[in-house]
Structure formats: C-alpha cells, structure tokens
Design an enzyme around this catalytic site. Structure first.
Site, PDB file in Angstrom:
ATOM      1  N   TYR A 158     105.989 -20.618 -48.053  1.00 52.17           N
ATOM      2  CA  TYR A 158     105.710 -21.544 -49.160  1.00 52.17           C
ATOM      3  C   TYR A 158     106.950 -21.705 -50.054  1.00 52.17           C
ATOM      4  CZ  TYR A 158     103.171 -23.700 -53.044  1.00 52.17           C
ATOM      5  OH  TYR A 158     102.746 -24.562 -54.027  1.00 52.17           O
ATOM      6  N   ASP A 179      95.679 -39.386 -48.430  1.00 51.05           N
ATOM      7  CA  ASP A 179      95.307 -37.980 -48.253  1.00 51.05           C
ATOM      8  C   ASP A 179      94.806 -37.820 -46.825  1.00 51.05           C
ATOM      9  OD1 ASP A 179      94.493 -35.661 -50.637  1.00 51.05           O
ATOM     10  OD2 ASP A 179      93.866 -35.308 -48.563  1.00 51.05           O
ATOM     11  N   LEU A 216      96.182 -32.280 -58.492  1.00 52.01           N
ATOM     12  CA  LEU A 216      97.239 -32.931 -59.273  1.00 52.01           C
ATOM     13  C   LEU A 216      97.388 -34.405 -58.903  1.00 52.01           C
ATOM     14  CD1 LEU A 216      99.948 -30.072 -59.202  1.00 52.01           C
ATOM     15  CD2 LEU A 216      98.068 -30.429 -60.830  1.00 52.01           C
ATOM     16  N   PHE A 262      98.251 -24.175 -61.922  1.00 52.38           N
ATOM     17  CA  PHE A 262      97.374 -25.250 -62.391  1.00 52.38           C
ATOM     18  C   PHE A 262      95.972 -25.102 -61.823  1.00 52.38           C
ATOM     19  CE2 PHE A 262      99.544 -28.532 -64.902  1.00 52.38           C
ATOM     20  CZ  PHE A 262     100.764 -27.887 -65.043  1.00 52.38           C
TER      21      PHE A 262
HETATM   22  N1  LIG Z   1      97.777 -25.868 -58.219  1.00 53.13           N
HETATM   23  C1  LIG Z   1      98.871 -25.189 -58.506  1.00 53.13           C
HETATM   24  O1  LIG Z   1      98.829 -24.183 -59.239  1.00 53.13           O
HETATM   25  C2  LIG Z   1     100.195 -25.631 -57.986  1.00 53.13           C
HETATM   26  C3  LIG Z   1     100.347 -26.638 -57.040  1.00 53.13           C
HETATM   27  N2  LIG Z   1     101.612 -26.999 -56.607  1.00 53.13           N
HETATM   28  C4  LIG Z   1     101.813 -28.065 -55.638  1.00 53.13           C
HETATM   29  O2  LIG Z   1     101.245 -29.252 -56.123  1.00 53.13           O
HETATM   30  C5  LIG Z   1     100.821 -30.073 -55.043  1.00 53.13           C
HETATM   31  C6  LIG Z   1      99.368 -30.467 -55.273  1.00 53.13           C
HETATM   32  O3  LIG Z   1      98.600 -29.273 -55.312  1.00 53.13           O
HETATM   33  P1  LIG Z   1      97.079 -29.208 -55.811  1.00 53.13           P
HETATM   34  O4  LIG Z   1      96.670 -30.517 -56.338  1.00 53.13           O
HETATM   35  O5  LIG Z   1      96.957 -27.996 -56.603  1.00 53.13           O
HETATM   36  O6  LIG Z   1      96.395 -28.903 -54.402  1.00 53.13           O
HETATM   37  P2  LIG Z   1      95.064 -29.458 -53.751  1.00 53.13           P
HETATM   38  O7  LIG Z   1      94.814 -28.570 -52.587  1.00 53.13           O
HETATM   39  O8  LIG Z   1      94.012 -29.639 -54.770  1.00 53.13           O
HETATM   40  O9  LIG Z   1      95.515 -30.910 -53.231  1.00 53.13           O
HETATM   41  C7  LIG Z   1      96.423 -31.080 -52.195  1.00 53.13           C
HETATM   42  C8  LIG Z   1      95.990 -32.292 -51.398  1.00 53.13           C
HETATM   43  O10 LIG Z   1      96.962 -32.500 -50.361  1.00 53.13           O
HETATM   44  C9  LIG Z   1      96.265 -32.924 -49.198  1.00 53.13           C
HETATM   45  N3  LIG Z   1      97.056 -32.662 -48.010  1.00 53.13           N
HETATM   46  C10 LIG Z   1      97.370 -31.457 -47.478  1.00 53.13           C
HETATM   47  N4  LIG Z   1      98.099 -31.623 -46.367  1.00 53.13           N
HETATM   48  C11 LIG Z   1      98.255 -32.957 -46.194  1.00 53.13           C
HETATM   49  C12 LIG Z   1      98.905 -33.748 -45.224  1.00 53.13           C
HETATM   50  N5  LIG Z   1      99.551 -33.207 -44.191  1.00 53.13           N
HETATM   51  N6  LIG Z   1      98.876 -35.085 -45.366  1.00 53.13           N
HETATM   52  C13 LIG Z   1      98.211 -35.657 -46.393  1.00 53.13           C
HETATM   53  N7  LIG Z   1      97.563 -34.961 -47.341  1.00 53.13           N
HETATM   54  C14 LIG Z   1      97.587 -33.622 -47.233  1.00 53.13           C
HETATM   55  C15 LIG Z   1      94.966 -32.122 -49.221  1.00 53.13           C
HETATM   56  O11 LIG Z   1      93.967 -32.722 -48.393  1.00 53.13           O
HETATM   57  C16 LIG Z   1      94.616 -32.107 -50.693  1.00 53.13           C
HETATM   58  O12 LIG Z   1      93.739 -33.165 -51.031  1.00 53.13           O
HETATM   59  C17 LIG Z   1     101.054 -29.239 -53.781  1.00 53.13           C
HETATM   60  O13 LIG Z   1     102.272 -29.652 -53.201  1.00 53.13           O
HETATM   61  C18 LIG Z   1     101.167 -27.819 -54.296  1.00 53.13           C
HETATM   62  O14 LIG Z   1     101.968 -27.022 -53.451  1.00 53.13           O
HETATM   63  C19 LIG Z   1     102.726 -26.396 -57.092  1.00 53.13           C
HETATM   64  C20 LIG Z   1     102.621 -25.409 -58.027  1.00 53.13           C
HETATM   65  C21 LIG Z   1     101.366 -24.946 -58.534  1.00 53.13           C
HETATM   66  C1  LIG Z   2      99.625 -20.287 -58.289  1.00 52.49           C
HETATM   67  C2  LIG Z   2     100.255 -20.300 -56.916  1.00 52.49           C
HETATM   68  C3  LIG Z   2     101.785 -20.168 -57.042  1.00 52.49           C
HETATM   69  C4  LIG Z   2     102.468 -21.416 -57.385  1.00 52.49           C
HETATM   70  C5  LIG Z   2     102.063 -22.496 -56.464  1.00 52.49           C
HETATM   71  O1  LIG Z   2     102.885 -23.308 -56.129  1.00 52.49           O
HETATM   72  C6  LIG Z   2     100.734 -22.586 -56.006  1.00 52.49           C
HETATM   73  C7  LIG Z   2      99.838 -21.603 -56.272  1.00 52.49           C
HETATM   74  C8  LIG Z   2      98.439 -21.782 -55.898  1.00 52.49           C
HETATM   75  C9  LIG Z   2      97.981 -20.641 -54.990  1.00 52.49           C
HETATM   76  C10 LIG Z   2      98.316 -19.266 -55.604  1.00 52.49           C
HETATM   77  C11 LIG Z   2      99.804 -19.160 -55.977  1.00 52.49           C
HETATM   78  C12 LIG Z   2     100.199 -17.748 -56.482  1.00 52.49           C
HETATM   79  O2  LIG Z   2      99.701 -17.455 -57.731  1.00 52.49           O
HETATM   80  C13 LIG Z   2      99.754 -16.639 -55.544  1.00 52.49           C
HETATM   81  C14 LIG Z   2      98.294 -16.790 -55.130  1.00 52.49           C
HETATM   82  C15 LIG Z   2      97.353 -16.433 -56.280  1.00 52.49           C
HETATM   83  C16 LIG Z   2      98.077 -18.183 -54.556  1.00 52.49           C
HETATM   84  C17 LIG Z   2      96.750 -18.121 -53.851  1.00 52.49           C
HETATM   85  C18 LIG Z   2      96.742 -16.687 -53.245  1.00 52.49           C
HETATM   86  C19 LIG Z   2      97.947 -15.956 -53.895  1.00 52.49           C
HETATM   87  O3  LIG Z   2      99.028 -15.985 -52.999  1.00 52.49           O
HETATM   88  C20 LIG Z   2      97.631 -14.494 -54.197  1.00 52.49           C
HETATM   89  O4  LIG Z   2      96.515 -14.131 -54.347  1.00 52.49           O
HETATM   90  C21 LIG Z   2      98.750 -13.615 -54.339  1.00 52.49           C
HETATM   91  O5  LIG Z   2      98.592 -12.504 -54.694  1.00 52.49           O
END
Ligand SMILES: NC(=O)C1=CN([C@@H]2O[C@H](COP(=O)(O)OP(=O)(O)OC[C@H]3O[C@@H](n4cnc5c(N)ncnc54)[C@H](O)[C@@H]3O)[C@@H](O)[C@H]2O)C=CC1
Ligand SMILES: C[C@]12CCC(=O)C=C1CC[C@@H]1[C@@H]2[C@@H](O)C[C@@]2(C)[C@H]1CC[C@]2(O)C(=O)C=O
Length: 253
Positions: A161, A36, A17, A194
């Site tokens: 989480y 990052d 994201l 996402f």
């Molecule tokens: N992908 C999804 O379905 C969802 C994601 N989110 C949230 O959105 C945000 C972004 O997630 P994504 O882009 O999907 O994950 P991602 O794993 O692709 O990116 C997260 C980035 O954060 C960096 N990071 C982790 N810990 C760090 C730290 N201590 N200092 C600096 N950088 C650090 C990682 O190196 C990585 O590049 C997260 O906060 C996640 O919890 C929330 C809901 C759904």
């Molecule tokens: C999609 C979820 C939930 C929302 C969020 O903030 C981040 C996500 C990425 C990792 C997902 C999350 C949720 O769907 C539960 C799973 C699929 C998680 C990775 C492992 C997970 O906990 C699982 O397999 C649960 O049964």
C-alpha cells in the site's frame, strides 16, 4: 477553473471520499461522471439527479477508462477535470508469523490498482483535456490524485500500500511539469484517517486509538472535509505539482 457547468470525472465515486466529492461538485453546479467497479455507483448517480451519470469500470482497464472519458466529453462541454479516488488498501507482512513470505500476486494487485490505475486515468484524461479550448491563463484541465499519509509513514504490513501511494506522490511533480505545456494542473492529496467504508471492518477500539493518534482534532476526518479541499484545488489555479497532507497532524506509528 470554475466548477459551474463544467464536467468532472470522479473515480471510486461509489463510496467514501469519491462519493463526497461527487455531492460537493454537484452542489457547486458542476456535472459529474461517476466511475466505480461497484454497480452501486448507478444508485449514487440517480440520487444526484441529471447532473450526474455513472459508468461502471475498472481503473486499470484502458478500454473502461476511455469509455468513462468519452461519456464525460458527451456530458457537457468537454472534460474539465478528474478526481481519482478509486483505490484499495491491503495488509500483509513480508514474512508472516509462520515464516511464510508475502504473496507476490497480492502485492502486484495493490500496485496495479493504486499506482498503475492512477497512471492510466491520468494519461487518458490528460489526452482528452489537452484538446480543450484554453480558459483563463490558458488552463485546460485539472487532475487530483489521491495518495495517503502511508506514502510517508507506512505502517507494519503496508509495503504494498505504501509503495503504491508513494508512487502516486512521486508522479505528481513530473506529471505537472509535463502537462503544464497543455495548461493542465496535477495535484495530489495525502489523507490521514478518514471515516469511510474503507475503515468499516476495523474494530471500535482500533478506530478510537487512531483518533487519539491525531494531534488535533482527535477524530477521523469526514469525507466532506476531503471534498472541500478537492473543490479548493479545482478553483485555485496556483495549486499545481504539490502533495497536500490532510491529516490533523497525524504521523502514523
Ligand atoms: N479512508 C481513509 O482513511 C483513507 C483513504 N485513502 C485513499 O482514498 C481513496 C478513497 O478511499 P475511501 O473512499 O476511503 O475508500 P472506499 O473503499 O470507501 O472507496 C474506494 C472505491 O474505489 C472503488 N474501486 C476499488 N478498486 C477499483 C478499481 N479497480 N476500479 C474502479 N473502482 C475501484 C471501490 O469499489 C470503492 O467504491 C483510496 O485511494 C484510498 O487509498 C487514503 C488515505 C486515508
Ligand atoms: C487509515 C489507513 C492508513 C491510511 C490509509 O491510506 C488508509 C487507511 C485505511 C485502512 C487502515 C489504514 C491504517 O490505519 C492501518 C489499518 C487500520 C488500515 C486497516 C487495517 C490496518 O492496516 C490495521 O489494522 C493496522 O494495524
């Protein structure tokens, strides 16, 4: 708040994201400072050209984030906003199938990165932006934090989480109220599911089930759909003190 020629810090910008937000803000004429933990963020900045620089750092470290903010102040005319995407997901049941209690350090680590890291980024960015000259309506900056639908509908194994993301939701209104005197807005986005590297290790059938659980559209969200909401929040100054779910209507089971 305009994006053109303004400078934004994006944390977690090496992936998912955060990376999509960086692309969108640069396409809109903005400058970005990508932060990052992962060194891949340097390549991401190179791909985006002169408008982007990267500063590797940990969002839980005061020194690292101050260095990111200082770099942003020098990369244009001061810091206009932050999109704080850095975060980690963790899964652990309170009591596992063998009767063992969950690991306390693992719980604290998730809260430290997702919640304390958010506070750290907010406080340092806000202190810098409070010194900006006021723009239209007296606006000096905008902060966008990333929560999750797990803040509201946490699943089994998501105590850490969900608590960390619920903390991000809880801070949104008091932070917006406090920073209003400085002309700084605070918003949060609570994404559903996402398509990012965070989902990479999940088996195909689990991803299909998650897609089916979305009322409409029945698919994972695309990172640019997230970035478009972040862009709207930056440019629409009436958005403040609110958490917006971006989730196709999903309510997690
Ligand atoms: N992908 C999804 O379905 C969802 C994601 N989110 C949230 O959105 C945000 C972004 O997630 P994504 O882009 O999907 O994950 P991602 O794993 O692709 O990116 C997260 C980035 O954060 C960096 N990071 C982790 N810990 C760090 C730290 N201590 N200092 C600096 N950088 C650090 C990682 O190196 C990585 O590049 C997260 O906060 C996640 O919890 C929330 C809901 C759904
Ligand atoms: C999609 C979820 C939930 C929302 C969020 O903030 C981040 C996500 C990425 C990792 C997902 C999350 C949720 O769907 C539960 C799973 C699929 C998680 C990775 C492992 C997970 O906990 C699982 O397999 C649960 O049964």
């Amino acid at each position: 708040m305009r994006i053109e020629n303004a400078t934004f810090v994006i944390t977690g910008a090496g992936s998912g994201l955060g990376s999509a937000c960086a692309e969108r803000l640069v396409a809109a004429g903005g400058r970005v400072v990508l932060c990052d933990l992962s060194e891949g963020v340097q390549d991401q900045a190179r791909r985006l050209g002169d408008a982007a620089i990267a500063v590797q750092g940990d969002v839980t470290s005061a020194d690292d984030i101050q260095a990111v903010i200082d770099a942003a102040q020098a990369h244009g005319d001061g810091l206009a906003g932050v999109i704080h995407c850095a975060g980690v997901v963790s899964v652990a049941k309170l009591v596992d199938r063998h009767g063992n209690p969950a690991d306390l350090d693992a719980y604290a680590r998730t809260v430290q990165i997702n919640l304390v890291g958010t506070f750290n980024v907010m406080r340092l960015a806000a202190a810098a932006m409070s010194q900006n000259p006021p723009g239209d309506d007296g606006e000096r900056g905008v902060i966008i934090n990333i929560a999750s639908v797990a803040a509201f509908d946490g699943q089994v194994g998501q105590c850490a989480y969900s608590a960390s993301k619920a903390g991000v939701v809880g801070m949104s209104l008091p932070a917006a109220r406090e920073l209003s005197r400085h002309g700084i807005r605070v918003m949060a986005i609570a994404p559903g599911v996402f398509e990012t590297p965070m989902m990479a290790d999940i088996p195909e059938d689990a991803v299909a089930a998650l897609s089916q659980a979305v009322p409409f559209p029945k698919r994972l969200g695309k990172p640019d759909e997230f970035a478009r909401l972040a862009e709207q929040i930056i440019t629409n100054s009436m958005l403040n003190g609110e958490v917006i779910r971006l989730d196709g209507g999903i309510r997690m089971q």
